[in-house]
Design an enzyme around this catalytic site. Structure first.
Site, short mmCIF file in Angstrom:
data_model
loop_
_atom_site.label_atom_id
_atom_site.label_comp_id
_atom_site.label_asym_id
_atom_site.label_seq_id
_atom_site.Cartn_x
_atom_site.Cartn_y
_atom_site.Cartn_z
N LYS A 126 0.86 -1.20 0.00
CA LYS A 126 0.00 0.00 0.00
C LYS A 126 0.88 1.24 0.00
CE LYS A 126 -4.09 1.89 2.26
NZ LYS A 126 -3.68 3.28 2.34
N CYS A 452 8.41 33.56 31.91
CA CYS A 452 9.37 34.18 32.80
C CYS A 452 9.22 35.69 32.70
CB CYS A 452 10.77 33.76 32.37
SG CYS A 452 12.06 34.79 33.07
S1 IVH Z 1 -6.85 0.21 -4.47
C1 IVH Z 1 -11.15 0.53 -4.80
N1 IVH Z 1 -4.31 -0.36 -4.27
O1 IVH Z 1 -4.86 3.64 -0.46
C2 IVH Z 1 -9.76 0.41 -4.33
N2 IVH Z 1 -5.09 1.61 -3.22
O2 IVH Z 1 -6.75 3.74 1.72
C3 IVH Z 1 -9.09 1.69 -4.34
N3 IVH Z 1 -3.37 2.91 -2.13
O3 IVH Z 1 -7.11 5.85 -2.00
C4 IVH Z 1 -7.71 1.68 -4.02
N4 IVH Z 1 -1.68 1.59 -2.63
O4 IVH Z 1 -4.58 6.13 -2.49
C5 IVH Z 1 -5.28 0.49 -3.94
N5 IVH Z 1 -2.08 -0.96 -4.20
C6 IVH Z 1 -3.05 -0.11 -3.88
C7 IVH Z 1 -2.80 1.04 -3.13
C8 IVH Z 1 -3.85 1.89 -2.83
C9 IVH Z 1 -2.04 2.71 -2.03
C10 IVH Z 1 -4.06 4.06 -1.53
C11 IVH Z 1 -4.99 4.78 -2.48
C12 IVH Z 1 -6.35 4.69 -1.84
C13 IVH Z 1 -5.97 4.49 -0.40
C14 IVH Z 1 -7.10 3.85 0.38
#
Ligand code: IVH
Length: 714
Positions: A126, A452
């Site tokens: 993520k 102070c």
């Molecule tokens: S999928 C419908 N894949 O995480 C699914 N999100 O907490 C939408 N993000 O807004 C997102 N890495 O900015 C997806 N491999 C990944 C991701 C990812 C980072 C972020 C993205 C999203 C947020 C949600």
């Protein structure tokens, strides 16, 4: 105030709206201008919702407030708003292994699969950046839009075109009518550190973390600035797509990779939950060594037909979940509470901790803000933490918010050592011993900060107060700036620790083993210049004398009011000592009656002079100076009132600034150049072109002595 909007009186609504308006404006500023938000989007939205709910009920009260005029997502910076063709969803979070088992079970259950049936799950790191939707039409990038609230985002195409990872042309791979590629814009740790180094070298404030910096960089008005920030993009999804290249998540990622997008090489697919969890532990372990920040692993059902069947809740898909890493927290022991004295005299408590690693960084100090924070009760009487007050010896839980500033989350009451006593906040300055007080601010509220009262005599504040003393607003001593003050403040032989020391410098220098002219950076002529410049200021006007003391709430305009009213230094000091002796007495009443002078000024003056060391320092300073009485406001009529006067050539009896002030006090307007509007030219020796021009225009010209004669100051 936690009153329901519907239960509010108009006065309560007004107060709460003003508070929320200021709060929202502050968060807008932190988010847009400083790239350093203090609250997450959800908390921000809650503030706005409360503002809107009250504003709707009390439209006349909210009309002029700023928050009423900007919309949503922390205001906008003038980017065009664009509705997404497919909503940009968010992700539900999983924190524990059980949560992940629960996610897979829920998927099976929703799809009516028998327990234990394998469901292929893709695990992607993520990325900790911000999501972006890139729209390609027939293979060409036409638009880049931020997530915004999921329905409507901002058009940042011009800026995104400067990101090298975003291909402008993917026609070699696809010429589909529409392909929206979604992914994360982020900044690598290396680029982030390099940017901060450059900012630091340029003396500018550094950025808090890569994510906020990426967000701020993307929302620049000038695309060249965005391009210079070196952002990256990684693809992990899509929005509107005319035709699918594959019916699996992995297949689609492969297709995007071939089309020229970066995809995450750590992406893996599993059929077994235990392997998913093992993978999470593995990624968590290498997290710190990755070139970019990640904050978890995203699990997605691989089969797109199953994804379609699973669909979404209001904000989050049923087919995906974010398995977050453990919150960055650690427990440690509060070893000591130390008080630091800032340049304004503020006493700031700092917790000294048994050093502990939180998210890869060693933390040994955290701020404790003020005494209420230590006591665990905020000014409204509400508890700041569940564990109560903080005591030396307590075991505390430390966390890092936004990956930067460590804070204390709470304490562990069961681990309190027997005999730990409540912390007693000092009421004396630990540096100089002067009283430290909590003053009322201008609106009468007691300040949460204890200060102070040592002022110029407190060495913690000394250097800063002295810098102010010599600054333009105050004594304005040529050649004695901040650098020189720091130099002499720390000098062993010719120390300047309080204002009077500046004026004894010449005499001390004459006796010195290492006089100023023998020091590096000084020569005989710069020594003479400095000492002459100091002597020049032995004659000082009362208002400058007062402002130079750097007393809180006593700035330029307050000093002028005081000087005009009391006229002489003696009268002013007498009044100041009287209000010190009796804050309710007639001297205090007289002072409070002056324009723009309230209780805060009077209390601050009283506090300053009730410190004997301040009073003594002022007396020592006054003994070095001739403080001139304040001029009375200009007589309604003077021989020069209403005239436009120009001074030129060298003046023997006054400086140019003094001449200007004198003329203005007499009701004249002073101009720097001769024009048809000029009524009078005062010319000293060496006057040149101005004299000639005045001559040509037939403007009356007089000498400096004639000027004094005319205005009756002979
Ligand atoms: S999928 C419908 N894949 O995480 C699914 N999100 O907490 C939408 N993000 O807004 C997102 N890495 O900015 C997806 N491999 C990944 C991701 C990812 C980072 C972020 C993205 C999203 C947020 C949600």
């Amino acid at each position: 105030m936690n009153v329901e909007p519907s239960a509010m009186s108009k006065a309560q609504a007004k107060e709460e709206l003003a508070r929320l308006d200021a709060e929202i404006a502050r968060h807008n500023r932190l988010y847009h201008d400083d790239d350093a938000p203090e609250i997450d989007d959800g908390t921000y939205d809650a503030l706005r919702r409360r503002f809107n709910a009250i504003a709707e009920l009390f439209p006349d009260v909210s009309e002029d407030l700023k928050a009423n005029k900007s919309v949503g997502a922390r205001g906008t910076r003038g980017f065009e708003e664009v509705r997404h063709s497919r909503r940009m969803l968010s992700l539900a979070n999983a924190f524990t292994d059980e949560d992940v088992h629960g996610f897979v079970e829920a998927v099976r259950k929703y799809l009516a699969l028998a327990p234990g049936t394998a469901v292929r799950i893709v695990a992607e790191p993520k990325m900790d950046g911000l999501s972006m939707s890139l729209r390609y039409e027939r293979g060409l990038l036409v638009r880049a839009v931020t997530r915004g609230d999921g329905d409507v985002g901002e058009d940042v195409t011009a800026n995104v075109r400067g990101i090298a990872d975003v291909p402008q042309d993917i026609r070699a791979a696809t010429t589909l009518p529409v392909l929206e590629v979604r992914g994360e814009v982020y900044m690598t740790k290396a680029n982030f550190f390099a940017l901060n180094e450059a900012l630091e070298a340029a003396g500018k404030p550094v950025k808090a973390n890569p994510r906020n910096t990426a967000a701020g960089s993307l929302r620049q008005r000038d695309p060249a600035v965005t391009a210079s920030r070196k952002l990256n993009f990684m693809a992990y999804g899509w929005g509107e797509v005319s035709e699918f290249a594959s019916r699996t998540q992995t297949g689609m990622l492969e297709f995007l990779g071939k089309a020229g997008f970066k995809t995450n090489s750590l992406t893996v697919a599993f059929d077994d939950v235990d392997l998913i969890l093992e993978n999470h532990r593995g990624i968590s372990a290498i997290r710190a060594s990755l070139p970019y920040d990640i904050d978890g692993v995203v699990y997605k059902v691989d089969d797109l037909d199953l994804q379609d069947r699973l669909g979404a809740l209001s904000n989050t898909p049923r087919w995906a979940v974010a398995h977050k890493f453990d919150a960055e927290e650690a427990t440690t022991v509060l070893r000591d509470i130390e008080i630091q004295v800032g340049r304004t005299g503020a006493l700031s408590p700092v917790a000294r901790l048994e050093p502990v690693t939180v998210g890869g960084v060693v933390v040994s100090n955290v701020t404790l803000h003020n005494e209420e924070y230590i006591a665990g009760i905020d000014p409204d009487g509400e508890a700041i933490r569940t564990g109560g007050d903080l005591r030396v010896g307590d075991t505390v839980i430390v966390y890092r918010s936004g990956d930067v500033i460590p804070k204390i989350k709470d304490l562990v009451p069961e681990k309190r050592p027997t005999g730990a006593r409540p912390y007693v906040f000092p009421t004396n300055c630990p540096v100089c011993g002067s009283d430290a007080v909590r003053e009322a601010n201008k609106s009468g509220k007691i300040d949460s900060v204890r200060r102070c009262t040592g002022g110029i005599t407190c060495s913690a504040q000394g250097v800063e107060k002295l810098k102010y003393f010599v600054s333009r607003e105050a004594f304005d001593i040529d050649g004695l700036g901040e650098k020189q003050i720091e130099y002499f403040f720390n000098d062993a032989e010719l120390p300047v620790r309080e204002p009077a020391d500046i004026f004894t410098l010449r005499a001390r220098n004459e006796q010195a083993v290492k006089p100023i002219n023998s020091r590096e950076g000084f020569g005989t002529s710069s020594e003479a210049k400095l000492l002459d410049a100091i002597d020049e200021r032995r004659d000082i006007k009362l208002d400058r004398f007062i402002v130079a003391l750097g007393i809180r709430h006593v700035g330029q305009s307050t000093s002028k009011t005081l000087a005009r009213h009391y006229r002489s230094l003696d009268a002013f000091l007498e009044a100041a000592h009287s209000v010190r002796a009796d804050a309710q007495g007639s001297a205090a009443t007289e002072m409070t009656a002056l324009p723009d002078i309230g209780k805060a000024v009077v209390e601050s003056l009283a506090g300053f002079f009730s410190n004997q060391r301040n009073a003594d320092a002022v007396a020592r300073l006054a003994a070095e100076l001739r403080v001139s009485d304040a001029e009375q406001p200009a007589a309604a009529q003077s021989p020069v009132s209403g005239l436009t006067v120009v001074f030129t050539g060298s003046l023997a009896r006054m400086s140019r600034d003094e001449a200007k002030a004198m003329a203005e006090n007499l009701g004249a307007k002073v101009s720097g150049s001769i024009s048809a509007k000029t009524n009078l030219l005062v010319a000293g020796p060496g006057a040149g072109s101005k004299l000639k021009k005045a001559d040509e225009l037939g403007i009356e010209t007089i000498s400096e002595d004639e000027w004094f004669a005319r205005v009756g100051a002979g």
